[in-house]
Write a protein that holds these residues in place. Structure first.
Motif, PDB file in Angstrom:
ATOM      1  N   THR A  62      -5.300 -45.679 -48.998  1.00  0.00           N
ATOM      2  CA  THR A  62      -4.856 -44.516 -48.618  1.00  0.00           C
ATOM      3  C   THR A  62      -6.051 -43.610 -47.668  1.00  0.00           C
ATOM      4  N   ASP A  99       1.125 -35.814 -50.521  1.00  0.00           N
ATOM      5  CA  ASP A  99       1.396 -37.065 -50.342  1.00  0.00           C
ATOM      6  C   ASP A  99       2.394 -37.071 -49.097  1.00  0.00           C
ATOM      7  N   HIS A 100       1.973 -37.147 -47.792  1.00  0.00           N
ATOM      8  CA  HIS A 100       2.819 -36.927 -46.641  1.00  0.00           C
ATOM      9  C   HIS A 100       4.028 -38.031 -46.503  1.00  0.00           C
ATOM     10  N   ALA A 101       3.647 -39.227 -47.022  1.00  0.00           N
ATOM     11  CA  ALA A 101       4.449 -40.202 -46.799  1.00  0.00           C
ATOM     12  C   ALA A 101       5.996 -39.794 -47.687  1.00  0.00           C
ATOM     13  N   ASN A 102       5.765 -39.301 -48.914  1.00  0.00           N
ATOM     14  CA  ASN A 102       6.752 -39.044 -49.815  1.00  0.00           C
ATOM     15  C   ASN A 102       7.297 -37.521 -49.650  1.00  0.00           C
ATOM     16  N   GLU A 322      -1.966 -43.316 -37.507  1.00  0.00           N
ATOM     17  CA  GLU A 322      -0.847 -43.501 -38.301  1.00  0.00           C
ATOM     18  C   GLU A 322      -0.512 -42.265 -39.176  1.00  0.00           C
ATOM     19  N   THR A 326       3.130 -40.155 -39.286  1.00  0.00           N
ATOM     20  CA  THR A 326       3.890 -39.767 -40.527  1.00  0.00           C
ATOM     21  C   THR A 326       4.169 -38.432 -40.336  1.00  0.00           C
ATOM     22  N   LYS A 329       7.274 -37.959 -37.978  1.00  0.00           N
ATOM     23  CA  LYS A 329       8.323 -38.437 -38.330  1.00  0.00           C
ATOM     24  C   LYS A 329       9.042 -37.408 -39.329  1.00  0.00           C
ATOM     25  N   PHE A 389      -2.354 -40.003 -46.764  1.00  0.00           N
ATOM     26  CA  PHE A 389      -1.468 -40.852 -46.227  1.00  0.00           C
ATOM     27  C   PHE A 389      -1.533 -42.343 -46.436  1.00  0.00           C
ATOM     28  N   GLY A 393       1.967 -48.674 -43.576  1.00  0.00           N
ATOM     29  CA  GLY A 393       3.155 -48.410 -44.150  1.00  0.00           C
ATOM     30  C   GLY A 393       3.363 -48.020 -45.395  1.00  0.00           C
ATOM     31  N   GLN A 395       2.935 -46.539 -49.177  1.00  0.00           N
ATOM     32  CA  GLN A 395       2.910 -45.078 -49.837  1.00  0.00           C
ATOM     33  C   GLN A 395       1.634 -44.692 -50.192  1.00  0.00           C
TER      34      GLN A 395
END
Length: 408
Positions: A62, A99-102, A322, A326, A329, A389, A393, A395
């Motif tokens: 992370t 948690d920016h990915a989620n 990355e 995120t 996206k 982040f 790729g 989470q």
């Protein structure tokens, strides 16, 4: 040593800086706004970011950054209490981990109380009884001073956060001299704080093995009441690490999350993020020497994407590429407007924001003055936001299951 020890030291150092600033400006001790503002200043955020980067095993694969804001006009709420309408501040400090990915996270409001022990003591004086009722019962309320919408954007009626663990807690701040943080061999070595007496001579450290200037406790705990107060046995540094790991704090979802059913808590967090990211980006606090203190650079997308805007202001590390993808996206998936296609490109090309980014369609955009410059000093709400982040790729952390805002 571990990440949690570094976080404890950094919190102690922020407290020491608050004492140092107050004494330099003729005050006998720092007030709550002076202490909270030290927690969210860029120096403290940079220290915490460095500590997290030093202990990658603590968070797994992370990348984490932090942003701090001080909302000078403290958000206030109005509600019914004992047959009367009462008004009180929503809190002194808001801790958020995104948690920016989620596109989700956890958050907690904290009400600060200066104390010589790890307890608030009785909460009957002034407006403390109404504050306790708010944190214990979470009655329906309205925004009382226009810092955020009067009614819930979701229901168009009174805000209803419901009673859930970690919505609000109490933060006790040691009300005596600041602890001088001793750099330890092989550990994060902060600058030395002011030379005041160490805590262990007067502060009850029997509950924890580490000295600490700030501890917290829940108003929902057994025995908590207006007459006895709230015990605060746990260290704030421990809470921050648990927040980073998704083990503490009340879950929320970002409003950019597709196909989600949102709660008032989700909308409330979004409104607080908007306050932290808005164009008014300075604050003053004479008692600690803060004058036009930078809050955040102006990003035109903060009105629609406040969480992503706040994160973008922190990305100074090579690993941020990355993280920027995120952010882009999330924005790209939420809107079809042509103007945000440009924003997606700019997020890739402009990882460091040393100046305000131009607003699309507005030549030579100049940000308005900070809100603190337009009115007298007073209280405020500090916001400390951890941005997480997942790298390569992955989470950032397991996504909690949701049931009306309740984490399972």
């Amino acid at each position: 040593m571990a990440l949690v020890h570094d976080l404890r030291d950094i919190i102690n150092l922020a407290h020491a800086r608050a004492w140092d600033a107050a004494i330099k400006h003729g005050k006998s001790s720092p007030d709550e706004p002076g202490i909270v503002s030290q927690l969210v200043r860029s120096t403290t955020c940079q220290d915490m970011t460095a500590a997290v980067a030093k202990w990658p095993a603590a968070l797994g694969n992370t990348y984490a950054t932090l942003s701090g804001s001080f909302i000078h006009q403290s958000p206030k709420v109005e509600f019914n209490f004992n047959g009367m309408r009462r008004t009180t501040e929503i809190g002194d400090l808001l801790l958020i981990a995104i948690d920016h990915a989620n596109q989700s996270g956890t958050a907690t409001l904290l009400q600060a109380k200066k104390s010589a022990q790890r307890s608030t003591g009785a909460l009957a004086g002034g407006n403390a009884d109404a504050q306790f009722h708010l944190y214990e019962q979470w009655p329906q309320f309205i925004s009382a001073n226009s810092t955020f919408p009067q009614h819930s954007p979701r229901t168009k009626s009174d805000w209803d956060l419901l009673v859930q663990p970690d919505t609000g807690s109490y933060l006790t701040v040691y009300d005596d001299h600041a602890y001088q943080v001793p750099p330890l061999a092989g550990s994060w070595a902060p600058q030395r704080g002011p030379r005041h007496a160490a805590f262990q001579t007067t502060f009850d450290c029997s509950v924890q093995r580490d000295d600490a200037s700030m501890t917290f406790g829940s108003p929902l705990a057994a025995g908590a009441s207006i007459t006895t107060g709230v015990d605060c046995p746990s260290l704030l540094g421990d809470f921050m690490q648990a927040l980073l790991l998704g083990r503490q704090g009340r879950p929320f979802q970002l409003l950019t999350l597709p196909n989600a059913i949102f709660t008032d808590w989700d909308h409330f967090i979004d409104e607080m993020l908007r306050l932290g990211a808005k164009a008014s980006y300075t604050f003053n606090h004479a008692a600690s020497g803060a004058k036009n203190q930078p809050r955040h650079r102006v990003l035109a997308l903060c009105n629609d994407f406040p969480a992503q805007a706040l994160a973008a202001t922190t990305l100074f590390d090579p690993r941020s590429a990355e993280a920027i993808r995120t952010i882009a996206k999330a924005i790209w998936g939420k809107t079809d407007f042509h103007s945000y296609m440009k924003w997606r490109d700019w997020l890739h090309e402009w990882p460091v924001f040393d100046a305000p980014m131009p607003t699309p369609g507005v030549p030579d955009f100049i940000p308005p003055p900070g809100e603190a410059d337009r009115g007298p000093e007073g209280g405020g709400l500090g916001m400390l936001v951890f941005h997480l982040f997942g790298m390569d790729g992955e989470q950032a952390r397991p996504r909690p299951e949701w049931d009306g805002g309740i984490r399972r």
